[in-house]
Design an enzyme around this catalytic site. Structure first.
Site, mmCIF file in Angstrom:
data_model
loop_
_atom_site.group_PDB
_atom_site.id
_atom_site.type_symbol
_atom_site.label_atom_id
_atom_site.label_comp_id
_atom_site.label_asym_id
_atom_site.label_seq_id
_atom_site.Cartn_x
_atom_site.Cartn_y
_atom_site.Cartn_z
ATOM 1 C CG ASP A 193 -10.770 4.163 5.826
ATOM 2 O OD1 ASP A 193 -11.947 4.580 5.783
ATOM 3 O OD2 ASP A 193 -10.448 3.026 5.422
ATOM 4 N N GLY B 269 -11.448 1.995 3.078
ATOM 5 C CA GLY B 269 -10.318 2.028 2.161
ATOM 6 C C GLY B 269 -10.291 0.865 1.177
ATOM 7 C CB ALA B 270 -10.020 -2.705 1.564
ATOM 8 C CB ILE C 217 -0.966 -0.022 1.202
ATOM 9 C CG1 ILE C 217 -1.947 -1.187 1.072
ATOM 10 C CG2 ILE C 217 -1.728 1.303 1.291
ATOM 11 C CD1 ILE C 217 -2.791 -1.429 2.310
ATOM 12 C CG HIS D 298 -11.819 -0.005 8.463
ATOM 13 N ND1 HIS D 298 -11.332 -0.506 9.648
ATOM 14 C CD2 HIS D 298 -10.955 -0.445 7.508
ATOM 15 C CE1 HIS D 298 -10.242 -1.209 9.440
ATOM 16 N NE2 HIS D 298 -9.987 -1.187 8.138
ATOM 17 C CG ASP E 243 9.521 -0.428 5.713
ATOM 18 O OD1 ASP E 243 10.130 -1.131 6.547
ATOM 19 O OD2 ASP E 243 8.529 -0.835 5.085
ATOM 20 C CD GLU F 257 -12.313 0.777 12.595
ATOM 21 O OE1 GLU F 257 -12.843 -0.174 11.954
ATOM 22 O OE2 GLU F 257 -11.240 1.300 12.264
#
Length: 328
Positions: free
Chosen positions: A272, A298-299, A166, A296, A185, A277
């Site tokens: 998101d 995003g996907a 991502i 939530h 990273d 939640e």
């Protein structure tokens, strides 16, 4: 099929918890059933609790296609016939992977299925935060024709925390709108990707926070990453900075974020995800104009959901086939 005593032998069961999976039941369910499995659906219209999963899966369930429903150690221990867990998505922080390994339960995620959708959502939140779009829309609908000052993104630096699938997709899209990209990273070893795409590596998180106009989170939630964004790390960010989070709510200390936004220590946060939640009614962050939250999603695109259903099913059936071979 019947036993010697004439009783019908029950089929092994597969539990499917993601609500959106049912959109593809006409095409996917027959594939599972053709392999001799009985399907149990989550028909609650919400995420299942630990007790609800145990109540269904304690006996006879050999495989689970799991969304964000919890599979901690105590649940896995109670599901005595479970042999395979297929994640409907990428993040596996809702599954106790150590306990699964101990119990010889194989686990796979649906890698490469939702990275484009989540990356596009992150860019959407980025534009919404930079131009205060949701605030402006709400004002206009209330009858206020007031302009809200935003910022341009061209030439600004976006700092990506996490260089997985991502994060890489976000990087390419950010480059496409003229942004400078910095990436932190410590586990990324693909120097060619960075060089070929003109992406600068940050050796320390603090360096990225200090130099970025936008900080975007793209890393899993673990014990080490919990509250990665906190009072101390926020203090290293620019006062004009935007924070984007499409990963996990637990990456951000929400009390510290509230104080930072309420005092204009940073400019805007767009997420998101949230620690709980949906958030409780009256949550103080939801009262801030400079805090944006989507549910939530995003996907949650047609393309990603279809890919996740297909890949998570394939993964489950492959794991169960391997488990059956191993038991013979």
């Amino acid at each position: 099929m019947t036993t010697a005593k004439g009783k019908a032998k029950s089929k092994p069961k597969v539990l499917i918890t993601p609500k959106s999976f049912a959109n593809y039941k006409d095409t996917i369910y027959p594939i599972i059933e053709a392999q001799g499995y009985e399907i149990i659906e989550n028909r609650l219209g919400r995420t299942m609790t630990e007790e609800e999963i145990i109540g269904i899966a304690s006996l006879g369930v050999v495989g689970i296609i799991i969304g964000i429903d919890p599979l901690p150690a105590n649940v896995l221990e109670r599901c005595v016939d479970l042999r395979a867990i297929s994640k409907y998505g990428m993040g596996m922080d809702n599954i106790d992977l150590d306990k699964a390994r101990e119990l010889n339960i194989e686990v796979r995620n649906a890698a490469g299925t939702n990275n484009v959708s989540v990356a596009e959502h992150a860019i959407g939140l980025l534009f919404a935060a930079a131009r205060r779009i949701s605030q402006n829309v709400a004002d206009v609908k209330r009858g206020n024709w007031q302009r809200v000052m935003g910022i341009e993104l061209t030439g600004k630096t976006i700092g990506l925390v996490g260089g997985g699938q991502i994060g890489r997709e976000v990087a390419l899209r950010a480059k496409g709108i003229g942004m400078q990209v910095m990436l932190y990273d410590p586990f990324l070893r693909d120097e060619a990707y960075l060089t070929d795409n003109g992406i600068r590596r940050a050796e320390q998180l603090e360096t990225l926070l200090e130099q970025s106009d936008v900080v975007s989170l793209h890393l899993p939630y673990t014990a080490d990453t919990k509250h990665l964004i906190n009072e101390r790390t926020i203090s290293r960010m620019k006062r004009s900075a935007l924070l984007i989070n499409t990963s996990r709510g637990e990456l951000v200390n929400e009390d510290a974020l509230y104080e930072a936004l309420a005092s204009n220590r940073i400019a805007v946060a767009a997420q998101d995800v949230f620690s709980v939640e949906p958030p409780e009614a009256g949550n103080k962050l939801l009262g801030l104009d400079n805090f944006l939250l989507t549910s939530h999603t995003g996907a949650f695109t047609k393309e990603a959901v279809e890919r996740m259903a297909t890949v998570s099913t394939r993964n489950l059936l492959e794991m169960l086939a391997g488990a059956n071979e191993g038991s013979n």
